[in-house]
Design a protein around this motif. Sequence first.
Motif, PDB file in Angstrom:
ATOM      1  N   LYS A 119       0.833  -1.201   0.000  1.00  0.00           N
ATOM      2  CA  LYS A 119       0.000   0.000   0.000  1.00  0.00           C
ATOM      3  C   LYS A 119       0.874   1.259   0.000  1.00  0.00           C
ATOM      4  O   LYS A 119       0.571   2.228  -0.694  1.00  0.00           O
ATOM      5  CB  LYS A 119      -0.917   0.010   1.226  1.00  0.00           C
ATOM      6  CG  LYS A 119      -2.129  -0.865   1.095  1.00  0.00           C
ATOM      7  CD  LYS A 119      -2.949  -0.904   2.357  1.00  0.00           C
ATOM      8  CE  LYS A 119      -3.534   0.417   2.732  1.00  0.00           C
ATOM      9  NZ  LYS A 119      -4.419   0.328   3.926  1.00  0.00           N
ATOM     10  N   SER A 123       1.061   4.084  -2.912  1.00  0.00           N
ATOM     11  CA  SER A 123       0.894   5.508  -2.628  1.00  0.00           C
ATOM     12  C   SER A 123       2.044   6.314  -3.206  1.00  0.00           C
ATOM     13  O   SER A 123       1.844   7.431  -3.693  1.00  0.00           O
ATOM     14  CB  SER A 123       0.814   5.748  -1.118  1.00  0.00           C
ATOM     15  OG  SER A 123      -0.341   5.171  -0.592  1.00  0.00           O
ATOM     16  N   THR A 128       0.297   9.981  -3.998  1.00  0.00           N
ATOM     17  CA  THR A 128      -0.684  10.384  -3.001  1.00  0.00           C
ATOM     18  C   THR A 128       0.000  10.422  -1.643  1.00  0.00           C
ATOM     19  O   THR A 128       1.184  10.107  -1.523  1.00  0.00           O
ATOM     20  CB  THR A 128      -1.879   9.405  -2.976  1.00  0.00           C
ATOM     21  OG1 THR A 128      -1.404   8.090  -2.678  1.00  0.00           O
ATOM     22  CG2 THR A 128      -2.612   9.407  -4.303  1.00  0.00           C
ATOM     23  N   ASP A 129      -0.752  10.782  -0.612  1.00  0.00           N
ATOM     24  CA  ASP A 129      -0.192  10.893   0.721  1.00  0.00           C
ATOM     25  C   ASP A 129       0.342   9.537   1.181  1.00  0.00           C
ATOM     26  O   ASP A 129      -0.358   8.535   1.128  1.00  0.00           O
ATOM     27  CB  ASP A 129      -1.254  11.395   1.693  1.00  0.00           C
ATOM     28  CG  ASP A 129      -0.709  11.578   3.090  1.00  0.00           C
ATOM     29  OD1 ASP A 129       0.445  12.040   3.219  1.00  0.00           O
ATOM     30  OD2 ASP A 129      -1.435  11.268   4.050  1.00  0.00           O
ATOM     31  N   THR A 130       1.576   9.512   1.640  1.00  0.00           N
ATOM     32  CA  THR A 130       2.207   8.262   2.069  1.00  0.00           C
ATOM     33  C   THR A 130       2.293   8.136   3.576  1.00  0.00           C
ATOM     34  O   THR A 130       2.699   7.091   4.074  1.00  0.00           O
ATOM     35  CB  THR A 130       3.626   8.163   1.489  1.00  0.00           C
ATOM     36  OG1 THR A 130       4.372   9.320   1.890  1.00  0.00           O
ATOM     37  CG2 THR A 130       3.604   8.046  -0.011  1.00  0.00           C
TER      38      THR A 130
END
Length: 165
Positions: A119, A123, A128-130
């Motif tokens: 996941k 990301s 996207t926000d990690t």
Amino acid sequence: MQKLTCLIFALALFVGCKDKKQTTVENTSDTVYFEYQKMPKKLEINPEVAAILEEWEEFKAFSNSLDVLYRATNNEDLSLAIDDLLEKEKEWGKGTYPEIFDTFQVKSRQRVLRTCMLKVKASIINKTDTTQPTIEMIEAFNIIRKQFNIIMNSQLDTKLILDAE
């Protein structure tokens, strides 16, 4: 009938002229950062577990790679750390487990950890926000460490149970 048609036309015109919020997708690659300050600490393990884990080379290598993750300050560092962790986790899964930790409880939690690592990788790739997936990954690792403590603290002697007559 003409009045109804005019009314429907006026309603459609009124709804069609309403201000619509513009939804544009902005390039967030410059604004997405990895907030390393929010990462949880590694869970402490008891000394008996630590002695067993010191001899378990695959787990030790994975744990050392996870320590590198704590030094990551941006998504590039995080990406390199996650790639290394995924490789170490493969070796850990293929390696031999200590007899006491060769259980489904540990192996299933290891699979959850791998899913969380994937996941984080997704990301990073999707920009996207990690931060949140990384926190989930570390929490999954802490759950494995907690399971080690539980296994060590709740050992039952099967001979005593089976020989009780």
